[in-house]
Design an enzyme around this catalytic site. Structure first.
Site, PDB file in Angstrom:
ATOM      1  N   LEU A  66       4.515   1.206  -1.998  1.00 28.64           N
ATOM      2  CA  LEU A  66       4.159   1.400  -0.602  1.00 28.64           C
ATOM      3  C   LEU A  66       3.146   2.529  -0.522  1.00 28.64           C
ATOM      4  O   LEU A  66       3.231   3.506  -1.271  1.00 28.64           O
ATOM      5  CB  LEU A  66       5.389   1.761   0.251  1.00 28.64           C
ATOM      6  CG  LEU A  66       6.392   0.660   0.566  1.00 28.64           C
ATOM      7  CD1 LEU A  66       7.542   1.229   1.404  1.00 28.64           C
ATOM      8  CD2 LEU A  66       5.735  -0.498   1.317  1.00 28.64           C
ATOM      9  N   ASP A  67       2.235   2.384   0.402  1.00 29.96           N
ATOM     10  CA  ASP A  67       1.260   3.416   0.671  1.00 29.96           C
ATOM     11  C   ASP A  67       1.964   4.746   0.980  1.00 29.96           C
ATOM     12  O   ASP A  67       3.043   4.775   1.571  1.00 29.96           O
ATOM     13  CB  ASP A  67       0.424   2.936   1.862  1.00 29.96           C
ATOM     14  CG  ASP A  67      -0.489   3.968   2.453  1.00 29.96           C
ATOM     15  OD1 ASP A  67      -0.954   4.832   1.701  1.00 29.96           O
ATOM     16  OD2 ASP A  67      -0.750   3.891   3.666  1.00 29.96           O
TER      17      ASP A  67
END
Length: 300
Positions: A66-67
């Site tokens: 995930l970012d």
């Protein structure tokens, strides 16, 4: 909302082979730099020192990424065999993901499929920036598909905003952020693809959250739904005024939906591979390519 700390790691699913955590916003999964005082890897090692795997670089096997700015469901495998089974499900696109976002403006269509091809931009002068096909300097655009459903319309700090459910049908870098921006509705707080002129400095975070995750390995069906962070009780700047689609009904539909590619001739491989077969360089390269396809922003 309070920032991420070593103590506030939230677990939404746990079995013998997997954990699903609710990753905090503005926390990296892992980092090689000493400046990162809080990372998900450090939180896991602090909370579950007995689960750390000394055979891995960071101590834990993250099944996807995930970012840094994105919160929500992230799956961690607790063994090499479990990681392999999850990897095959991701590779064969049998994983179901759904995200929540607050986006700028009031989206007129209640449902849409966004299908802009996405490639890497060579004109921005910065790493990891993506663009849609037809943009000057867009390199190697690949087909990309996102389903969008409008949940609510309202205001964020006085500006018109829509709360939407996003389901990526492909996994390109920054796909959801690029697709929303390309439709004229960038994610609130997105400093890369959002509004210019410093107008995105007011939100305390980027308003993108991994709500739902399902990884249907042969050994178990890893499934988790995280709490909705975009509610007025948690952020007084968000004031919804029109309900378009109830979120709980969409979550029920996600849970009831069959696994992607169910019944296909190539289901996920068995969860336990041959225990004495070492990982080859080709397999390692394939796994790295898979991670790059599913990441929203590399750690660097």
């Amino acid at each position: 909302m309070e920032p991420g700390s070593m103590e506030n790691l939230s677990i939404v699913y746990r079995s013998r082979d997997f954990l699903v955590v609710n990753k905090h916003w503005d926390v990296r999964i892992d980092s090689k730099t000493w400046r990162e005082t809080v990372t998900l890897q450090k939180q896991l090692r602090h909370r579950f020192p007995e689960l750390a795997d000394p055979g891995t670089y960071y101590g834990f096997r993250f099944c996807h990424q995930l970012d840094f700015s994105t919160s929500g469901a992230l799956c961690v495998a607790l063994s090499k065999a479990a990681a392999g089974s999850a990897y095959r499900c991701f590779k064969e696109r049998r994983v179901t993901k759904a995200y929540l976002a607050l986006v700028r403006g009031h989206v007129q269509e209640s449902r849409m499929t966004i299908s802009y091809a996405i490639g890497r931009s060579s004109t921005e002068g910065r790493a990891h920036t993506m663009c849609i096909e037809g943009t000057p300097g867009c390199e190697n655009p690949k087909p990309s598909y996102t389903e969008l459903v409008v949940l609510e319309l309202g205001l964020y700090a006085g500006d018109p905003v829509s709360k939407v459910l996003l389901q990526p049908l492909t996994g390109r870098t920054h796909q959801l952020r690029v697709h929303c921006s390309a439709r004229g509705h960038p994610v609130v707080g997105d400093l890369t693809y959002g509004r210019g002129g410093g107008q995105e400095e007011r939100p305390f975070r980027m308003m993108l959250h991994a709500l739902y995750l399902r990884v249907p390995t042969d050994a178990e069906r890893v499934e988790a739904c995280t709490p909705d962070p975009f509610v007025p009780a948690l952020d007084a700047c968000w004031s919804p005024h029109t309900l378009v689609h109830p979120l709980n009904q969409l979550i029920q539909a996600l849970r009831a939906a069959p696994d992607p590619a169910a019944g296909s001739p190539q289901p996920c491989s068995p969860a336990v591979p041959h225990p004495v077969t070492p990982e080859t360089e080709a397999q390692r390269a394939s796994c790295l390519q898979w991670l790059l396809e599913w990441t929203l922003e590399p750690d660097s």
